[in-house]
Design a protein around this motif. Sequence first.
Motif, short mmCIF file in Angstrom:
data_model
loop_
_atom_site.label_atom_id
_atom_site.label_comp_id
_atom_site.label_asym_id
_atom_site.label_seq_id
_atom_site.Cartn_x
_atom_site.Cartn_y
_atom_site.Cartn_z
N ASN A 186 40.29 40.30 41.45
CA ASN A 186 41.34 41.09 41.00
C ASN A 186 41.43 41.92 39.78
O ASN A 186 41.70 43.03 39.50
CB ASN A 186 42.62 39.99 40.86
CG ASN A 186 43.12 39.61 42.29
OD1 ASN A 186 42.91 40.21 43.34
ND2 ASN A 186 43.97 38.76 42.55
N GLY B 79 47.77 40.08 46.11
CA GLY B 79 47.73 40.76 44.70
C GLY B 79 48.60 42.14 44.61
O GLY B 79 48.86 42.47 45.75
N ARG C 206 36.46 41.92 46.88
CA ARG C 206 37.56 41.36 46.59
C ARG C 206 38.10 40.64 47.77
O ARG C 206 38.67 39.63 48.13
CB ARG C 206 38.67 42.21 45.72
CG ARG C 206 39.95 41.50 45.23
CD ARG C 206 40.99 41.66 46.17
NE ARG C 206 42.24 41.17 45.69
CZ ARG C 206 43.18 41.16 46.59
NH1 ARG C 206 43.27 41.46 47.75
NH2 ARG C 206 44.60 40.56 45.99
#
Length: 283
Positions: free
Chosen positions: A117, A156, A183
Amino acid sequence: MLDTQIEIAQKNLALNDSTLNIIKLQFDAGQVTSLAVQQAEAQQLLAAGIVTQLQQNITLEENALSVLTGSFPKQILRKGKLNDMILPDEINTGVPAEMLSLRPDVRIAELELVKANAKTGIAKANMYPSLVITASGGLNTFTASNWFTIPASLFGVVGTGITQPLLQRKQLRTQYQVALVDRDKTVLEFRSTVLQAVAEVSDELVKIEKLKERYAFAEQRVKVVQSGLKNANLLFSSGMANYLEVITAQSNALQSELDLAEVKNAQLNAGVALYRALGGGWN
């Protein structure tokens, strides 16, 4: 468990010795044949063999524990009995899924996601499903199902965009796209790790729940066969039961008590396994 089993076996051996002495007296009085004496002796020798085997197993376990603690083989001091150990009742209500973050494998996967992240400018979000893990899999199956199928982007919140000089923008954008792919891969790995952890916790909760039921049945069986053994001995003493009925009752009593000890041990092992599956506890 072995201490409890040897207590049971020694008690059964004493019963077999008593029965054998009675049958020998009956044989001397001409009330039974030599076959009855042989059957009783065989049962008594079987019981003695079980005691010897358990004594060996206890010594081997004590030696292993001594080596584990860095000392020479010796007798281990006992501070409690198997029946004195109980599991806390609160684990029967389930455990929050967020407690899985205590597990080392889940924690590592979570930190890998945090790192991914950071590389993509995505802020950390709530990464654990809002459910309680129970023996049936969770209180809110729909929520759990959604959590394991939601897009990686929901793990996120995207932060600021790329604000680099024009000449570097294309290279940076390519690096950014690669970081996003990495990710997303990390999200999948994290999700898979949590899924495995949920399954392991649920497995142990099922074992604890069903072993509790099994223990109740096994405990009731012990009461029944103990009553039967008492009646068989009384009937045998009064000449209303034969030696085979007494031997059968003794064998059933021995096996039922050993089975009860096995179930109790399995309960405690399941509690330890749940503790480990949660990464160190449930409080």
